[in-house]
Design a protein around this motif. Structure first.
Motif, PDB file in Angstrom:
ATOM      1  N   ALA A  16      -4.706  76.103  23.448  1.00 15.29           N
ATOM      2  CA  ALA A  16      -5.505  75.067  22.783  1.00 15.29           C
ATOM      3  C   ALA A  16      -6.007  74.026  23.776  1.00 15.29           C
ATOM      4  N   GLU A  19      -8.851  75.422  25.779  1.00  9.54           N
ATOM      5  CA  GLU A  19     -10.050  75.582  24.950  1.00  9.54           C
ATOM      6  C   GLU A  19     -10.690  74.230  24.657  1.00  9.54           C
ATOM      7  N   GLU A  20      -9.876  73.263  24.274  1.00  7.83           N
ATOM      8  CA  GLU A  20     -10.396  71.958  23.871  1.00  7.83           C
ATOM      9  C   GLU A  20     -10.659  71.031  25.051  1.00  7.83           C
ATOM     10  N   SER A  22      -8.855  68.671  26.028  1.00 14.57           N
ATOM     11  CA  SER A  22      -8.558  67.320  25.546  1.00 14.57           C
ATOM     12  C   SER A  22      -7.202  67.344  24.870  1.00 14.57           C
ATOM     13  N   ALA A  25      -7.771  66.403  21.111  1.00 20.17           N
ATOM     14  CA  ALA A  25      -8.343  67.483  20.304  1.00 20.17           C
ATOM     15  C   ALA A  25      -7.340  68.615  20.109  1.00 20.17           C
ATOM     16  N   ALA A  26      -6.581  68.946  21.150  1.00 20.31           N
ATOM     17  CA  ALA A  26      -5.575  70.006  21.023  1.00 20.31           C
ATOM     18  C   ALA A  26      -4.486  69.596  20.046  1.00 20.31           C
ATOM     19  N   ARG A  29      -5.862  69.935  16.539  1.00 20.56           N
ATOM     20  CA  ARG A  29      -5.987  71.346  16.158  1.00 20.56           C
ATOM     21  C   ARG A  29      -4.649  71.957  15.778  1.00 20.56           C
ATOM     22  N   ARG A 140     -14.863  79.327  16.935  1.00 18.02           N
ATOM     23  CA  ARG A 140     -13.822  79.350  15.903  1.00 18.02           C
ATOM     24  C   ARG A 140     -13.324  80.762  15.661  1.00 18.02           C
ATOM     25  N   ARG A 143     -11.091  81.771  18.600  1.00 20.37           N
ATOM     26  CA  ARG A 143      -9.769  81.132  18.550  1.00 20.37           C
ATOM     27  C   ARG A 143      -8.900  81.684  17.428  1.00 20.37           C
TER      28      ARG A 143
END
Length: 302
Positions: A16, A19-20, A22, A25-26, A29, A140, A143
């Protein structure tokens, strides 16, 4: 669970984070607090002996080592997902699973909503989360955040399986007292009529029909731009406007509104509606059951 000193749960978090890019943000999520996510990142840095993500202005950039780990982590998590899907059975009568679907309001009204209604007896405990397509839909899907993407064939990703659900023709729809519906609709009448077009979101993404008509070079007078398919029929009664809509959706609205349908006065290919899922879900018994039910419902409503 630990394997050679590594808490395997941290691999999900590292995926995560990469991917993010951040921590905030992770954390959002994965439904974690920001301090817990920062602490986990510190543990990952300690284990791998690398910064993994480095602050650069407002963003975090992965190190070269982190980028080399990313495909390996994806492969491991994909293998785990396949293992879980293959080892778990699915009983619709007792399952309380939540299926996450992405599709337009058209596909919701003509296929998903009727399916959900029909499953009340067979699968009373199932839950559904339906969201509209957006510019980040491919990410999306990659993921694994969604179970099924319901979309025309030319929008599917080449990297994951997709199965055909049904073929759909388009029709011209307008007020049933509009004189152009009194006889056979001609191309000249169609092009002269004010029209309603559907464009999605702030990027003004073209619908399948809009894409096809623009490719044909049809010079149309677009009077109204609607944000969704379901908004179109409401601006047609008591006007000379027409629109091109999927036949199933047009028939739904023609049962309740004073609308008429006519065949297209030009050749346009059928729209092939697909259901796409992540490649790790190919042995997911529940998902394959849902795909079967979607195809069955499409045959009933077609």
């Amino acid at each position: 669970m630990r394997f050679k000193g590594l808490d395997l749960n941290l691999l999900v978090l590292l995926d995560a984070l990469l991917e993010e890019r951040s921590v905030t943000a992770a954390a959002r999520r994965l439904n974690l607090s920001q301090p817990a996510t920062s602490s986990a990142l510190a543990r990952l840095r300690d284990y791998f002996g690398d910064e993994l993500l480095q602050q650069s202005g407002r963003n975090m950039l992965p190190t070269a080592h982190a980028l080399s780990l990313q495909p390996l982590i994806r492969e491991v998590l994909g293998d785990v997902e396949r293992l879980v899907a293959a080892s778990s059975g699915f009983d619709p009568a007792t399952s309380d699973r939540t299926f996450r679907l992405v599709g337009s309001d058209y596909i919701f009204m003509t296929l998903v909503a009727p399916l959900i209604a029909s499953l009340q007896i067979e699968a009373p405990g199932l839950r559904f989360e339906i969201s509209p397509p957006d510019p980040g839909i491919v990410q999306r899907l990659e993921r694994g955040d969604i179970d099924l993407l319901l979309t025309p064939r030319h929008f599917v990703s080449p990297n994951h399986p997709a199965v055909a659900i049904f073929d759909e023709p388009h029709v011209v729809i307008g007020w049933n007292e509009n004189p152009i519906f009194a006889g056979e609709l001609t191309l000249e009448q169609f092009l002269d009529a004010p029209q309603v077009a559907v464009l999605f979101g702030p990027t003004r993404t073209l619908s399948f029909a809009e894409e096809q008509m623009r490719a044909l070079g049809l010079q149309r007078r677009i009077d109204v731009i609607a944000p969704t398919f379901a908004a179109v029929p409401w601006v047609l009664p008591h006007s000379s406007r027409v629109a091109v809509l999927q036949r199933r959706l047009a028939e739904v609205f023609a049962r309740t509104l004073p609308l008429a349908l006519a065949p297209l006065p030009f050749a346009m290919p059928m729209m092939e509606e697909m259901a796409q899922y992540h490649t790790t879900r190919d042995r997911d018994a529940g998902l394959q059951w849902l795909l079967g039910r979607l195809r069955d419902r499409a045959r009933v409503s077609g």
